[in-house]
Design an enzyme around this catalytic site. Structure first.
Site, PDB file in Angstrom:
ATOM      1  CE  LYS A 173      -1.639   3.019   2.853  1.00  0.00           C
ATOM      2  NZ  LYS A 173      -1.789   4.257   1.893  1.00  0.00           N
ATOM      3  CD  GLU A 246      13.941   2.303   8.626  1.00  0.00           C
ATOM      4  OE1 GLU A 246      14.555   3.262   9.312  1.00  0.00           O
ATOM      5  OE2 GLU A 246      14.991   1.376   8.254  1.00  0.00           O
ATOM      6  CD  GLU A 377       9.760  13.844  10.976  1.00  0.00           C
ATOM      7  OE1 GLU A 377       8.696  13.564  11.383  1.00  0.00           O
ATOM      8  OE2 GLU A 377      10.787  13.487  10.240  1.00  0.00           O
TER       9      GLU A 377
END
Ligand code: NAP
Length: 485
Positions: A173, A246, A377
């Site tokens: 996906k 990740e 972030e």
């Protein structure tokens, strides 16, 4: 407008949902096509097809699987320019970086093709006579691969090619911002000769197409790249299966007073503003020694203010658009927070008026390590400068964030470089080079909340293979380990 399909059992078909969504060019906001909003039923069919295909694919000799990957690498090379233009159009990357994205896919595909002739296990002596011990690699089974949009060809390649060479079957996906890149990449693998059902591609939202893959009992392994928040959700939903994560980063560059400052400025420009700051390895913090702060920040601000914003396809562009409107809002929110927190804006700080999801390259100084802009972030063209007195403080600041992906130090001192290598908590440390630019034959990944796995290189093979231990007794009698000597 062209409507694209999902791939199940070797056939491109419509989703059972009957619904579609579009992907936009972030520089122009024009739609590039309609894509299927895949759902749980589509995922179930994809998993069934993968389970059937697994039987034949897993028993195909690995060197033969490698030959198919080698053909795919050749096709990718032939299509490099058109794929790079697609990356630039669908994701907004400046064209030379888009070529790099495709080159990374070529490199990993070639590397993994070669692994078909290795896939090494170990042999080791037994503690008993006339007994032989070894490990062999086995495929995991059906693997669910979920990718983000920021490397729309390279990250799918980093997941698909090791999974394939190890003999797994796949339900993939891709991110909903870049489905077309994923479709083109999978078409190339199909053309190279991957048999029907070995790769199944389901486009659609994380909630409706992603989660059913994560939850599916017959999916043995999830390999996910994306945000920490989604990674956390996946961990909770997956049940007992392998989950490779990740996730994000808040990467820093240390600039010591003995560094080549011009080289360090080049590194910050490349690491902080390359891919518009939308890399998991982007350098969003510059930790600079107080004694050279003024000189360094002046040189850096001068360069940042000259960066040209524009469409990725224009060769004069230095910084392309952000991926979508939400990303522009998020960057603006962090810039406002930074100003309120007391950091000083040296360049940028506002969105671009007009079409496209552009945001000015932005530089803050006088940031402290604990500000939100230094901890979270942002995933945009925003860099903050934090001054420190010495290397000890620089390393403390570097390690003060919850992530641990990439890091860099600019110094001419071997002692400082090795201390940084030893003490920085990160999966990657660069010396006298920026935080970005990994190579296909070296492991890639992070520590702390960046995740729990390594991709690429031989470690990419570990992610997608099980180790089976084999004890082979040729003594012709019952021998009991730990009991008989
Ligand atoms: P994201 O929002 O987490 O999405 C990543 C993928 O997960 C997309 O395909 C998304 O689908 C899907 N997804 C969303 N919710 C899901 C759910 N509940 N279950 C299953 N799948 C779900 O991340 P992104 O915005 O695409 O990517 C940016 C992030 O990725 C940043 O944090 C960046 O640092 C990180 N990243 C990390 C690395 C690394 O190697 N460490 C590399 C690149 C990027 P939709 O697109 O349909 O929402």
């Amino acid at each position: 407008m062209k409507a694209y399909k999902i791939l199940i059992d070797g056939k491109w078909i419509n989703s059972e949902s009957g619904e579609t969504f579009s992907s936009l060019n972030p520089a122009t906001e024009q739609a590039l096509g309609r894509f299927q909003s895949g759902n749980e039923n589509d995922v179930n069919r994809a998993v069934d097809a993968a389970e059937r295909a697994f039987e034949t694919w897993s028993s195909t000799p690995a060197p033969k699987r490698g030959e198919i990957l080698l053909r795919a690498a050749t096709l990718l090379r032939q299509e490099k320019e058109s794929l790079a233009r697609l990356v630039s159009t669908e994701m907004g990357k400046v064209i030379k970086e888009a070529r790099g994205d495709v080159q990374e896919a070529i490199d990993i595909t070639e590397y993994m093709a070669g692994e078909g002739r290795r896939l090494f296990g170990h042999t080791t002596p037994s503690e008993l006579r006339d007994k032989f011990c070894m490990t062999v690699r086995r495929p995991v089974g059906v693997c669910g691969l979920i990718s983000p949009w920021n490397f729309p060809i390279a990250i799918p390649a980093w997941k698909l090619t090791p999974a394939l060479i190890c003999g797994n079957a796949i339900v993939f996906k891709p991110a909903s911002d870049t489905p077309l890149c994923a479709i083109k990449f999978v078409e190339i693998l199909q053309k190279a000769g991957i048999p029907p059902g070995v790769i199944n591609l389901v486009t659609g939202s994380g909630e409706h197409a992603g989660l059913p893959i994560v939850r599916h009992k017959s999916v043995r392994c999830i390999s996910f790249t994306g945000s920490r928040e989604t990674g956390l959700r996946i961990t909770k939903e997956a049940g007992i299966k392998r989950v490779g994560l990740e996730l994000g980063g808040k990467n820093g560059i240390i600039v010591m007073e003995d560094a080549d400052l011009n080289l360090a400025v080049d590194g910050v420009i490349w690491g902080g503003f390359g891919t518009t700051g939308q890399r998991c390895t982007a350098a969003s913090r510059v930790i600079v020694q107080q004694s050279v702060k003024e000189k360094f920040e002046k040189a850096l601000a001068d360069r940042v203010s000259k960066l040209r914003l524009g469409s990725g396809l224009d060769p004069k562009t230095d910084v392309g658009p952000l991926i979508n409107r939400n990303a522009v809002e998020k960057v603006q929110m962090y810039v406002d927070i930074g100003v309120k927190e007391g950091a000083k804006l040296l360049c940028g700080g506002s969105r671009f008026k007009g079409r496209g999801f552009f945001y000015q390259p932005t530089l803050f100084t006088n940031a402290t390590y604990d500000m939100k802009i230094s901890q979270e972030e942002i995933f945009g063209p925003v860099v903050c400068i934090i001054a420190v007195k010495d290397l000890d403080e620089a390393i403390d600041v570097m390690n003060s964030v919850s992530y641990g992906l990439s890091s860099s130090i600019y110094t001419s001192s071997i002692r400082s470089a090795f201390r940084a290598i030893e003490q920085i908590e990160a999966g990657l440390t660069y010396v006298n080079s920026s935080t970005i630019g990994s190579e296909a034959h070296l492991p890639f990944g992070g520590v702390k909340q960046t995740g729990n796995t390594r991709e690429a290189g031989i470690e990419g093979i570990n992610e997608f293979s099980e180790t089976k231990t084999v004890y082979f007794d040729y003594s012709g009698k019952l021998q009991k380990a730990q009991i008989d000597s």
